[in-house]
Design an enzyme around this catalytic site. Structure first.
Site, PDB file in Angstrom:
ATOM      1  N   ASN A  11       0.811  -1.222   0.000  1.00 52.49           N
ATOM      2  CA  ASN A  11       0.000   0.000   0.000  1.00 52.49           C
ATOM      3  C   ASN A  11       0.843   1.269   0.000  1.00 52.49           C
ATOM      4  OD1 ASN A  11      -2.464   1.646   2.060  1.00 52.49           O
ATOM      5  ND2 ASN A  11      -2.591   1.320  -0.125  1.00 52.49           N
ATOM      6  N   CYS A  13       2.752   1.901  -3.302  1.00 51.72           N
ATOM      7  CA  CYS A  13       3.018   2.198  -4.718  1.00 51.72           C
ATOM      8  C   CYS A  13       1.755   2.109  -5.570  1.00 51.72           C
ATOM      9  CB  CYS A  13       4.091   1.259  -5.283  1.00 51.72           C
ATOM     10  SG  CYS A  13       5.738   1.480  -4.582  1.00 51.72           S
ATOM     11  N   ARG A  14       1.341   0.901  -5.898  1.00 54.83           N
ATOM     12  CA  ARG A  14       0.253   0.710  -6.867  1.00 54.83           C
ATOM     13  C   ARG A  14      -1.123   1.102  -6.347  1.00 54.83           C
ATOM     14  NH1 ARG A  14       1.343  -5.434  -8.093  1.00 54.83           N
ATOM     15  NH2 ARG A  14       1.759  -5.316  -5.853  1.00 54.83           N
ATOM     16  N   SER A  15      -1.510   0.573  -5.186  1.00 55.83           N
ATOM     17  CA  SER A  15      -2.880   0.849  -4.727  1.00 55.83           C
ATOM     18  C   SER A  15      -3.091   2.301  -4.328  1.00 55.83           C
ATOM     19  CB  SER A  15      -3.310  -0.112  -3.618  1.00 55.83           C
ATOM     20  OG  SER A  15      -2.463  -0.076  -2.512  1.00 55.83           O
ATOM     21  N   ASP A 127       4.864  -4.332  -9.922  1.00 59.94           N
ATOM     22  CA  ASP A 127       5.145  -3.527  -8.739  1.00 59.94           C
ATOM     23  C   ASP A 127       6.343  -2.622  -8.983  1.00 59.94           C
ATOM     24  OD1 ASP A 127       5.553  -2.459  -6.229  1.00 59.94           O
ATOM     25  OD2 ASP A 127       5.251  -4.362  -5.178  1.00 59.94           O
TER      26      ASP A 127
END
Length: 158
Positions: A11, A13-15, A127
């Site tokens: 929680n 980077c991407r989300s 990621d």
């Protein structure tokens, strides 16, 4: 109220990138009072931290606010609270099962983000914590969020 939760591993980077991008799109569509957006990780290593500097940099580049974002871990109540839980990869989907309550307590529709961008030819959002390719991830997230919003609008009649 329609609630959307984006999930990745840590929680940071991407989300949170997906949360910020989707919240921006929801605001542009005038649906702030209808759709609530959040993000979480399946791991707890970064709880309370701001997004990765690479995520913040790419969001700044596109003028997308991220100031309020802080990492948190998924909890079983998320399956009851959220309408949609959107995972970044197959591993996230598998890890989510360890948090899922009994089926009768689950309200959330669990999907993967790139299901909304099948033309990309890949199933998982890589990621950038490991790859460093925040631009590529942003492009995947941006396209998928457009289509996710369209899907939600049609499914929910808004």
């Amino acid at each position: 109220m329609i609630q959307v939760l984006f999930v990745c591993l840590g929680n940071i980077c991407r989300s949170p990138m997906a949360e910020a991008v989707f919240r921006h799109k929801v605001k542009q569509a005038g649906l702030e009072g209808v759709i609530v957006v959040d993000s979480a990780g399946t791991g707890d290593w970064h709880t309370g931290e701001r997004p990765h500097h690479g995520t913040r940099k790419i969001l700044d580049q596109y003028g997308i606010d991220h100031q309020s974002l802080r990492a948190r871990q998924v909890k079983s109540q998320d399956f009851e609270q959220f309408t949609y839980i959107i995972a970044m990869d197959d591993s996230n989907v598998r890890n989510l099962q360890s948090f899922a309550p009994d089926r009768d307590k689950q309200n959330a529709e669990v999907r993967k983000l790139l299901e909304f961008a099948p033309s990309r030819g890949v199933r998982d959002v890589p990621d950038p914590y490991y790859t460093g390719n925040f631009q590529e991830v942003y492009e995947m997230v941006e396209e998928s969020c457009d289509r996710l919003l369209a899907y939600i609008r049609e499914a929910q009649g808004i």
